[in-house]
Write a protein that holds these residues in place. Sequence first.
Motif, short mmCIF file in Angstrom:
data_model
loop_
_atom_site.label_atom_id
_atom_site.label_comp_id
_atom_site.label_asym_id
_atom_site.label_seq_id
_atom_site.Cartn_x
_atom_site.Cartn_y
_atom_site.Cartn_z
N ALA A 50 0.83 -1.21 0.00
CA ALA A 50 0.00 0.00 0.00
C ALA A 50 0.87 1.26 0.00
O ALA A 50 0.51 2.26 -0.64
N SER A 51 1.99 1.22 0.71
CA SER A 51 2.89 2.36 0.73
C SER A 51 3.48 2.62 -0.65
O SER A 51 3.61 3.76 -1.09
N ILE A 52 3.83 1.55 -1.34
CA ILE A 52 4.37 1.69 -2.69
C ILE A 52 3.29 2.17 -3.66
O ILE A 52 3.55 2.98 -4.55
N TRP A 53 2.05 1.70 -3.48
CA TRP A 53 0.96 2.09 -4.36
C TRP A 53 0.71 3.59 -4.31
O TRP A 53 0.32 4.21 -5.31
N ARG A 54 0.89 4.22 -3.14
CA ARG A 54 0.63 5.65 -2.99
C ARG A 54 1.71 6.53 -3.60
O ARG A 54 1.46 7.68 -3.94
N LEU A 55 2.94 6.02 -3.69
CA LEU A 55 4.07 6.87 -4.10
C LEU A 55 3.91 7.48 -5.49
O LEU A 55 4.29 8.65 -5.67
N PRO A 56 3.40 6.78 -6.50
CA PRO A 56 3.25 7.44 -7.81
C PRO A 56 2.39 8.70 -7.77
O PRO A 56 2.53 9.58 -8.62
N ALA A 57 1.49 8.79 -6.77
CA ALA A 57 0.66 9.99 -6.66
C ALA A 57 1.50 11.23 -6.37
O ALA A 57 1.09 12.36 -6.68
N VAL A 149 -15.28 10.83 -7.82
CA VAL A 149 -14.75 10.56 -9.16
C VAL A 149 -13.24 10.34 -9.07
O VAL A 149 -12.52 11.08 -8.39
N GLY A 150 -12.76 9.32 -9.72
CA GLY A 150 -11.34 9.00 -9.68
C GLY A 150 -10.96 8.06 -8.57
O GLY A 150 -9.77 7.77 -8.38
N SER A 151 -11.94 7.57 -7.81
CA SER A 151 -11.64 6.61 -6.75
C SER A 151 -11.08 5.33 -7.34
O SER A 151 -11.56 4.84 -8.37
N PRO A 152 -10.03 4.76 -6.73
CA PRO A 152 -9.43 3.54 -7.29
C PRO A 152 -10.39 2.35 -7.32
O PRO A 152 -10.23 1.45 -8.13
N THR A 153 -11.39 2.36 -6.47
CA THR A 153 -12.35 1.25 -6.47
C THR A 153 -13.28 1.30 -7.68
O THR A 153 -13.96 0.31 -7.98
N LEU A 154 -13.33 2.45 -8.37
CA LEU A 154 -14.14 2.57 -9.58
C LEU A 154 -13.35 2.19 -10.83
O LEU A 154 -13.94 2.13 -11.92
N ALA A 155 -12.06 1.96 -10.65
CA ALA A 155 -11.23 1.61 -11.81
C ALA A 155 -11.55 0.19 -12.26
O ALA A 155 -12.17 -0.60 -11.54
N THR A 156 -11.13 -0.11 -13.45
CA THR A 156 -11.32 -1.45 -14.02
C THR A 156 -10.00 -1.97 -14.55
O THR A 156 -9.01 -1.23 -14.66
N ALA A 160 -7.58 -1.70 -11.21
CA ALA A 160 -8.36 -2.18 -10.08
C ALA A 160 -7.68 -3.37 -9.42
O ALA A 160 -7.63 -3.48 -8.18
N ALA A 161 -7.14 -4.28 -10.24
CA ALA A 161 -6.46 -5.46 -9.69
C ALA A 161 -5.24 -5.05 -8.88
O ALA A 161 -4.99 -5.58 -7.78
N TRP A 162 -4.46 -4.09 -9.38
CA TRP A 162 -3.27 -3.61 -8.67
C TRP A 162 -3.65 -2.95 -7.34
O TRP A 162 -2.97 -3.14 -6.33
N TYR A 163 -4.75 -2.21 -7.35
CA TYR A 163 -5.19 -1.56 -6.12
C TYR A 163 -5.56 -2.59 -5.07
O TYR A 163 -5.14 -2.48 -3.91
N TYR A 164 -6.33 -3.59 -5.42
CA TYR A 164 -6.77 -4.58 -4.44
C TYR A 164 -5.61 -5.47 -3.99
O TYR A 164 -5.56 -5.90 -2.82
N VAL A 165 -4.67 -5.75 -4.88
CA VAL A 165 -3.50 -6.54 -4.48
C VAL A 165 -2.69 -5.79 -3.43
O VAL A 165 -2.15 -6.40 -2.48
N SER A 171 -5.93 -5.47 5.62
CA SER A 171 -6.97 -6.00 6.50
C SER A 171 -6.40 -6.94 7.55
O SER A 171 -7.06 -7.24 8.56
N LEU A 172 -5.16 -7.43 7.34
CA LEU A 172 -4.53 -8.33 8.31
C LEU A 172 -3.67 -7.58 9.33
O LEU A 172 -3.23 -8.19 10.32
#
Length: 236
Positions: A50-57, A149-156, A160-165, A171-172
């Motif tokens: 999740a930390s890596i996912w945020r960095l491109p922003a 608008v632009g929420s990652p959960t709305l992506a396809t 979307a797969a990268w966000y959920y991964v 959650s753990l």
Amino acid sequence: MQPLQHSEEPTAARPGRLRAAWRAAHEPVTGVSRRMRLAACAVPFIVLPASIWRLPAALDEGFGLGERAYVVALSLLSEVLAFTAIGLIARWGEVFPRWIPFLRGRRVPTMAAVIPAAIGATILILVFTFLFIVSEIRGTSIQGDDLPVGSPTLATGWEAAWYYVCYTPLSLWGPLLAVLTVAYWQRRRAAENAPAPTSVSDAVGLPPLACVIKDRGEHACRETTAEKRRGSMNRT
């Protein structure tokens, strides 16, 4: 040739110091089970995606300097907080490290570690385990509002797969921290309630000196009695 050797010594010693620091930070104390060690070491790796996912922003042109700094700081802070789970199994979670002034070498009060860890685990379970799953099922934000608008959960697709991964492992985080906190509290309580040794022989697990002397004396008496019997038989 001598100056060259001296200049290479610090470089050669640096990896050794890093390995020693790594072992000191991760080496578990006595009484930590293998499962608890694996759980503690897994926490930073659970938070890392999740930390890596945020960095491109932080490189997004639509973000200002403050927003970019916030994204980077949030990712770094998340990893630092995740690393504190290691303290629930390592020595620096029970004794303050040397680099902490005024507290170095002193024992960490049990509740000073348990209370913050328990509060953190409760918040993480509420946000990332319960609300995250519920919001994904309902298709809303964590606050219960419509997704912006632009929420990652709305992506396809792969976005979307990268966000959920990257975000699903979060959650753990709360449950693992809760388990580690309970194990830490039980281990510290057992150590505090353990009876203190009354003598050096008790501390090292040896029989008391009086018992040793008594055993030796009885053995000597038995040998003397046997010798007397043999002597009487020889005279007869």
